[in-house]
Design an enzyme around this catalytic site. Sequence first.
Site, mmCIF file in Angstrom:
data_model
loop_
_atom_site.group_PDB
_atom_site.id
_atom_site.type_symbol
_atom_site.label_atom_id
_atom_site.label_comp_id
_atom_site.label_asym_id
_atom_site.label_seq_id
_atom_site.Cartn_x
_atom_site.Cartn_y
_atom_site.Cartn_z
ATOM 1 N N HIS A 1 0.818 -1.213 0.000
ATOM 2 C CA HIS A 1 0.000 0.000 0.000
ATOM 3 C C HIS A 1 0.856 1.269 0.000
ATOM 4 C CE1 HIS A 1 0.459 -0.089 4.517
ATOM 5 N NE2 HIS A 1 0.447 1.218 4.345
ATOM 6 N N ASP B 1 0.022 -7.574 1.298
ATOM 7 C CA ASP B 1 0.511 -6.204 1.476
ATOM 8 C C ASP B 1 2.037 -6.150 1.536
ATOM 9 O OD1 ASP B 1 0.247 -3.499 1.578
ATOM 10 O OD2 ASP B 1 -0.229 -3.384 3.712
ATOM 11 N N GLY C 1 3.406 6.618 8.086
ATOM 12 C CA GLY C 1 4.803 6.799 7.699
ATOM 13 C C GLY C 1 5.671 5.653 8.179
ATOM 14 N N SER D 1 4.678 2.598 7.955
ATOM 15 C CA SER D 1 4.362 1.463 7.096
ATOM 16 C C SER D 1 5.551 1.060 6.245
ATOM 17 C CB SER D 1 3.177 1.797 6.184
ATOM 18 O OG SER D 1 1.998 1.962 6.929
ATOM 19 N N LEU E 1 -5.647 -24.420 -0.341
ATOM 20 C CA LEU E 1 -6.332 -25.630 0.120
ATOM 21 C C LEU E 1 -7.680 -25.786 -0.559
ATOM 22 C CD1 LEU E 1 -5.753 -27.933 2.055
ATOM 23 C CD2 LEU E 1 -6.825 -26.613 3.876
ATOM 24 N N GLY E 2 -8.393 -24.672 -0.760
ATOM 25 C CA GLY E 2 -9.683 -24.719 -1.438
ATOM 26 C C GLY E 2 -10.845 -24.994 -0.516
ATOM 27 N N VAL E 3 -10.864 -24.338 0.641
ATOM 28 C CA VAL E 3 -11.967 -24.502 1.601
ATOM 29 C C VAL E 3 -12.419 -23.135 2.087
ATOM 30 C CG1 VAL E 3 -11.258 -26.789 2.423
ATOM 31 C CG2 VAL E 3 -10.323 -24.742 3.523
#
Length: 537
Positions: free
Chosen positions: A170, A200, A275, A277, A332-334
């Site tokens: 960001h 991020d 700042g 970040s 994982l797909g859950v």
Amino acid sequence: MNTLKKVFISVLALLLVAGAVYIIVISYQAQESRKQQSGIEQEMEVPPADEKTQIPPETLATPPDQSFPGPQEVKPETLSWRSLPDTERRDLSGQFPLGNPNPVFIEAAARILPAVVTVQSEATLSSIPQDEDHQYFWERHGDEDGDFFQQGTGSGIIISPNGYILTNHHVVENASHFRIILYDKREYAAKFIGGDPNTDVALLKIDARDLPNAYIGDSDSLQIGEWVLAVGSPLSFTSTITAGIVSALGRNIRIIDSEYSVENFIQTDAVINPGNSGGALINLNGEVIGVNTAIATRTGLYQGYGFAIPINLASKIVNDILIHGEVRRGLLGVSISPVDNRVAKGVGLPRPIGVLVQGVQDGRAAEKAGIRPGDIIMMVNGQEVISVNDLQNKIASKSPGDRVSLQIWRDKRQIALSVTLDRAPVATINQNTLNNQKKSYKNLGMEIRDLTQVEMRNTNLDNGIFVNDVKAGSPANKGGIYAGFVLYKLNDTFIQDKDDFENKLEKLKSGQVVKFICRSTRFQNPLDDRILFVEIE
């Protein structure tokens, strides 16, 4: 006659002696009376309220003729206060020189400060955002046409001597130009290498060598209560360090707006402000264990807690970018939800642990491994799953194709499953194209045109370009160029006209500083010229 005198004198003497005796007796009686009175007052004196008075037990005894029973004896409750055994007490003075922690903090700060940088970004927008953050610019320039230069400031961590810098996504999002300011005040233009909005994390690169780079720690070994330091450039105060402890681990604060976001933040009470970040969260060894990312606030400033991305996750993202040119995370797909006390009772778990599988995606890794809705995923590779974001972090730290072992709770018993992970979708980032965009006067934030004959006569020049407008916050504006100036030299070579100026700009590189010779249309004498320096972005 003599006889009468003698009698009178004798009588007078007797009267004087009797009077003296009477006075002595009266005085003695008065003294004894005062002593007796003082003794009575002492016996009747009431002790002060704050003094304990010993009252004989018989005084409180109920007289035999009373009809109500005496007070019942009540046995008081007792508490078992627990003390830490001496064998488990640690002598903290042995952990700090002479019992003073200052040298430890000073050494940690000295180790990390040269490796933390200020990141200045610049985004070119087609219009001014109509929000509170841009109210000042909107009120002053809202009716102007053309690009708006939006500036931002964050922090970064040098992770290699050849100029790779870790920061938050960001911090660099939507920006086209980046400026890095080192601890020793050197400045470099930076190139965007890659990033991952879902975590991020972003990676920048500057053209430099032999840079001081940070030591990288192990965020998985971090413990609640451990001392940490936050380093960055909050509120434009560069190289600022604050101290605190790890307040919590595995926090999900829902700041990443993505279906595949991974939030597993370290929570700390070290002061973090805008700042910070992209800056470093370090332990007392000076090792980076997190990347400062967000704060919990209702005012926009620090109100008690900050959050950092664990360095183990951030370093995995960076390695993917460098090795593969993109982020590759396991999937994982859950769809999952937390396990609280009610859910634990409902499925027969002895205590709340793991996450509840709400749904399974068709054809994904979980379905192929036999995971079903209603299962509880308790462990991944032998490590207990404590929350939804903890499972997301454990899976995201793996690569597509990796096999992981899961412990599942189903039908009131524990079973083991092995899963081969799929590949999680990644966000497409087009910022790489901005690194190589064609240079033009618009990049500098100027509107220009060729000189008219009148302007040439007024300025005593036969070449150059006229500056119609300069955008606020643009490179030209920062370099001191204003509307009404005539630019007639660039790096000591004459600018013939607008086309010649464009051709010269195309040959320049980002980060290069050029010299302009300018003259106002109000002057003709070269002594009134101005020398200005502008950085090409």
